[in-house]
Design an enzyme around this catalytic site. Structure first.
Site, PDB file in Angstrom:
ATOM      1  N   GLY A 109       0.830  -1.192   0.000  1.00 49.93           N
ATOM      2  CA  GLY A 109       0.000   0.000   0.000  1.00 49.93           C
ATOM      3  C   GLY A 109       0.867   1.244   0.000  1.00 49.93           C
ATOM      4  O   GLY A 109       2.059   1.188   0.312  1.00 49.93           O
ATOM      5  N   ASP A 110       0.288   2.390  -0.324  1.00 49.88           N
ATOM      6  CA  ASP A 110       1.076   3.608  -0.510  1.00 49.88           C
ATOM      7  C   ASP A 110       1.854   4.017   0.736  1.00 49.88           C
ATOM      8  O   ASP A 110       3.057   4.308   0.662  1.00 49.88           O
ATOM      9  CB  ASP A 110       0.198   4.761  -1.000  1.00 49.88           C
ATOM     10  CG  ASP A 110      -1.026   5.007  -0.121  1.00 49.88           C
ATOM     11  OD1 ASP A 110      -1.243   4.250   0.844  1.00 49.88           O
ATOM     12  OD2 ASP A 110      -1.759   5.964  -0.393  1.00 49.88           O
ATOM     13  N   ASN A 111       1.207   4.021   1.890  1.00 51.83           N
ATOM     14  CA  ASN A 111       1.904   4.454   3.100  1.00 51.83           C
ATOM     15  C   ASN A 111       2.944   3.432   3.556  1.00 51.83           C
ATOM     16  O   ASN A 111       4.006   3.803   4.051  1.00 51.83           O
ATOM     17  CB  ASN A 111       0.898   4.739   4.218  1.00 51.83           C
ATOM     18  CG  ASN A 111       0.159   6.032   4.002  1.00 51.83           C
ATOM     19  OD1 ASN A 111       0.748   7.110   3.981  1.00 51.83           O
ATOM     20  ND2 ASN A 111      -1.144   5.952   3.795  1.00 51.83           N
TER      21      ASN A 111
END
Length: 363
Positions: A109-111
């Protein structure tokens, strides 16, 4: 509806015919991997954000799947972020001019990818992302949940866990104020008028709830406002209050982490907002922690590349790769006197949401 489960429930209620046709459920990056390899897959970090995943036990939740009326057969196979999920399909390899032996990593995921890209992989390590939204990301060797559910407890891309506080509007607050209210794109000039002698002494507060708020309030009805204006209030005061309001919002999540016994004294920082020396200084003193900037500004992309390198066997582990690839360019430490001024202001700020909470639904 930021998670997958509520979207599925919405589809079951409003588009029942489409709901009946569901064959596979996957997130955007996983669809790309599916097209590349033919493998229906996801990684543990992204699975954590579906509300269909038993994070503590790292498996799909039968209870949540039943609530949504779907079977585990439509859910993707789970991989660690640094695992190879497969290689390119023949037709894809030919179209891209690549070998069929090219490996495809599960990704993250992005984070989670941004945290990998900043080397936030050791227990208690922290990364703050000052992007459109704002996040504080804390790596953890063990699964833990705060009593107020202020922080997300997710599986992490390094095979362990992380805690994350996410405020919905961070740099987007500054963009909104600059673009829509002040009608300017010259952010640097606007911040130039906020001199050091003004820091910690602003009488205006800004609540950064332009789209409601996630952490720590979980309140879709929360709204932004300026509080404390007078005839003496200036353009610079308002601009400064926006930067400070976002910093105070991130401090809220830091306080939730501290309540779990986490002692965070340093953090990496990335995202577009981190390019502002002024904003970075405000944040370091509001949080009263040291902030370090990585050599590369491409946190999520760099993290994805690190995961791919591990998947290809270039490094023994995510930790090993981060130790060798992530470098710090500069570190900003808080000033004790300024941190004390901001501590007083934060204690006032944290009284504002409770005072206005019951009014927001009426607006």
């Amino acid at each position: 509806a930021g998670f997958t489960a509520p979207k599925i429930l919405w589809m079951r209620k409003h588009e029942p015919e489409l709901f009946k046709r569901i064959a596979k459920i996957m997130l955007p990056k996983d669809y790309v991997n599916f097209c590349l390899t033919g493998v229906h897959c996801t990684d543990y970090s992204d699975a954590s954000g579906t509300l269909l995943f038993d994070v503590k036990n790292r498996k799909w939740s039968g209870k949540m799947l039943d609530i949504c009326g779907i079977s585990e057969d439509v859910m993707p196979k789970l991989f660690e972020s640094c695992e190879c999920v497969g290689t390119l399909k023949k037709e894809v390899a030919e179209e891209l001019g690549l070998s069929e032996t090219v490996k495809v990593a599960a990704g993250a995921g992005d984070n989670a990818a941004a945290a990998i890209g900043t080397g936030t992989v050791w227990n208690g390590a922290c990364n703050i992302s000052l992007g459109t939204s704002g996040t504080i990301f804390i790596a953890s060797d063990t699964f833990r949940v705060d009593s107020g559910n202020s922080l997300h407890a997710f599986a992490y891309a390094d095979g362990k866990y992380h805690l994350m506080g996410c405020m919905l509007s961070a740099a987007s607050c500054n963009k909104w104020f600059m673009d829509e209210i002040l009608r300017t794109k010259d952010y640097e000039t606007e911040q130039a008028g906020i001199t050091e002698d003004r820091l910690g002494k602003n009488h205006v507060y800004f609540l950064p709830y332009l789209m409601g708020e996630r952490a720590p309030h979980n309140d879709p009805m929360a709204r932004s406002c300026f509080i404390g204006m007078s005839m003496d209030t200036t353009r610079q005061d308002l601009t400064q209050s926006v930067l400070e309001g976002v910093a105070f919002g991130i401090r809220d999540s830091l306080e939730a982490a501290k309540a779990l016994g986490l002692d965070i004294r340093t953090s990496m920082i990335c995202g577009g907002g981190a390019k502002s020396p002024l904003w970075k200084k405000i944040l370091a003193n509001v949080l009263n922690i040291s902030l370090s900037s990585p050599e590369t500004e491409q946190g999520p992309g760099y993290g994805g590349a690190i995961l791919a390198a591990v998947a290809c066997g270039k490094y023994a582990s995510v930790e090993d790769a981060c130790r060798k690839l992530v470098r710090v360019t500069n570190t900003l430490t808080p000033d004790p006197e300024l941190a004390a001024l901001y501590e007083s202001r934060y204690q006032t700020y944290r009284k504002l949401y409770p005072a206005l909470k019951d009014i927001f639904p009426e607006l």
